[in-house]
Scaffold this motif. Structure first.
Motif, PDB file in Angstrom:
ATOM      1  N   ARG A 137       0.760  -1.141   0.008  1.00 46.89           N
ATOM      2  CA  ARG A 137       0.040   0.204  -0.112  1.00 46.89           C
ATOM      3  C   ARG A 137       0.920   1.504   0.163  1.00 46.89           C
ATOM      4  NH1 ARG A 137      -5.463   1.701  -0.985  1.00 46.89           N
ATOM      5  NH2 ARG A 137      -4.166   3.093  -2.228  1.00 46.89           N
ATOM      6  N   GLU A 138       1.906   1.317   0.829  1.00 45.10           N
ATOM      7  CA  GLU A 138       2.859   2.357   0.941  1.00 45.10           C
ATOM      8  C   GLU A 138       3.872   2.834  -0.670  1.00 45.10           C
ATOM      9  OE1 GLU A 138       2.739  -0.115   3.123  1.00 45.10           O
ATOM     10  OE2 GLU A 138       1.639   0.822   4.665  1.00 45.10           O
ATOM     11  N   GLN A 139       3.966   1.680  -0.853  1.00 42.42           N
ATOM     12  CA  GLN A 139       4.841   1.750  -2.480  1.00 42.42           C
ATOM     13  C   GLN A 139       3.904   2.153  -3.545  1.00 42.42           C
ATOM     14  OE1 GLN A 139       6.161  -2.277  -2.703  1.00 42.42           O
ATOM     15  NE2 GLN A 139       8.091  -1.765  -1.977  1.00 42.42           N
ATOM     16  N   ASP A 141       1.065   4.268  -3.069  1.00 39.71           N
ATOM     17  CA  ASP A 141       0.861   5.684  -2.978  1.00 39.71           C
ATOM     18  C   ASP A 141       1.989   6.367  -3.165  1.00 39.71           C
ATOM     19  OD1 ASP A 141      -1.798   4.710  -2.256  1.00 39.71           O
ATOM     20  OD2 ASP A 141      -1.629   4.927  -0.041  1.00 39.71           O
ATOM     21  N   GLN A 142       3.198   5.691  -2.890  1.00 34.94           N
ATOM     22  CA  GLN A 142       4.368   6.889  -3.006  1.00 34.94           C
ATOM     23  C   GLN A 142       4.721   6.808  -4.659  1.00 34.94           C
ATOM     24  OE1 GLN A 142       7.935   5.224  -1.204  1.00 34.94           O
ATOM     25  NE2 GLN A 142       9.165   6.898  -1.809  1.00 34.94           N
ATOM     26  N   LEU A 143       4.600   5.726  -5.489  1.00 36.55           N
ATOM     27  CA  LEU A 143       4.778   5.677  -6.764  1.00 36.55           C
ATOM     28  C   LEU A 143       3.644   6.374  -7.821  1.00 36.55           C
ATOM     29  CD1 LEU A 143       6.567   2.395  -6.779  1.00 36.55           C
ATOM     30  CD2 LEU A 143       7.651   4.485  -7.007  1.00 36.55           C
ATOM     31  N   TYR A 144       2.467   5.854  -7.406  1.00 33.61           N
ATOM     32  CA  TYR A 144       1.373   6.476  -7.916  1.00 33.61           C
ATOM     33  C   TYR A 144       0.367   7.385  -6.903  1.00 33.61           C
ATOM     34  CZ  TYR A 144       2.988   2.992 -11.589  1.00 33.61           C
ATOM     35  OH  TYR A 144       3.706   2.241 -12.486  1.00 33.61           O
ATOM     36  N   PRO A 145       0.697   8.403  -6.698  1.00 36.18           N
ATOM     37  CA  PRO A 145       0.029   9.222  -5.605  1.00 36.18           C
ATOM     38  C   PRO A 145      -1.364   9.543  -6.114  1.00 36.18           C
ATOM     39  CG  PRO A 145       1.717  10.601  -6.894  1.00 36.18           C
ATOM     40  CD  PRO A 145       2.056   9.071  -7.058  1.00 36.18           C
TER      41      PRO A 145
END
Length: 236
Positions: A137-139, A141-145
């Motif tokens: 989930r974190e990756q 949102d970071q890569l595809y905000p």
């Protein structure tokens, strides 16, 4: 395009036929026949990822088209490589290619070749048992905000997502430019993917060009809009 002409839907990395479950009923309501080919290691297929390369996925789609003609091929994200290879080998079965926020292969070059040695080394370092896991989930949102994937969507996806066989990144998809197949191509850019999936001025290539106000997975977050643009392009 006739009602019996199939729309063939292929999802990107980690996805399988399940990813189109929100789009296909809408296409059916418009009178279209759809196909969602099962690629090895995706969905519930148990083929070991270490045994799978891009050629295997191309063969899987190729076999699904054996008795088909006049198909519209829809490819999302990395499936642009799969679809381009199918088009090069089986252009007589394809009437149109629709690319949704898709990677564009270059002749004689693999995805790793195009992305460069640093990306290839990093991705290889993430591999486990011959495959690269999907995002946390974190990756994501970071890569595809602007992905637009809610918690309920993500929980549903996690039940089905599979890791990407690293071998699919290591083989070239095509030997000639996409234009050599002589099949109309349309590109759909998802506006909330930032930076864009590819830098391409599709209009300058003579392609049809559309946009979706969606993140990189519009079949999940914007199924009605995704179906509508597929119908528009498939019947144009």
């Amino acid at each position: 395009m006739t009602a019996s002409s199939p729309i063939v839907l292929i999802g990107g990395s980690g996805l399988g036929p399940w990813a189109w479950e929100r789009v296909t009923p809408i296409l059916h309501d418009h009178g279209f026949h759809t196909m969602t080919p099962q690629l090895r290691t995706t969905g519930d297929d148990a083929t070991p990822a270490a045994a799978v390369g891009l050629d295997d996925w191309v063969e899987d789609v190729h076999e699904s088209l054996t008795d088909q003609a006049d198909a519209t091929l829809v490819a999302h994200s990395f499936a642009g490589y799969v679809a381009a290879a199918v088009l090069e080998r089986r252009s007589h079965s394809i009437r149109r290619l629709i690319l949704i926020d898709a990677a564009l292969p270059q002749p004689g070059r693999s995805w790793f070749d195009v992305m460069g040695a640093d990306v290839a080394a990093f991705m290889t370092s993430l591999a486990n048992d011959g495959a690269i896991p999907w995002f946390s989930r974190e990756q994501l949102d970071q890569l595809y905000p602007g992905n637009g994937i809610g918690d309920a969507d993500f929980a549903w996806m996690q039940q089905h997502l599979t890791a990407q066989p690293i071998g699919t990144y290591m083989q070239p998809a095509i030997n000639e430019p996409l234009s050599a197949a002589g099949v109309p191509v349309a590109y759909v850019r998802c506006l909330r993917t930032s930076p864009p999936a590819v830098e391409v001025s599709a209009e300058h290539l003579g392609w049809s060009y559309r946009t979706l106000d969606a993140g990189h997975w519009p079949m999940i977050t914007r199924p009605a809009e995704t179906a509508r643009v597929i119908v528009e392009l498939a019947t144009s």
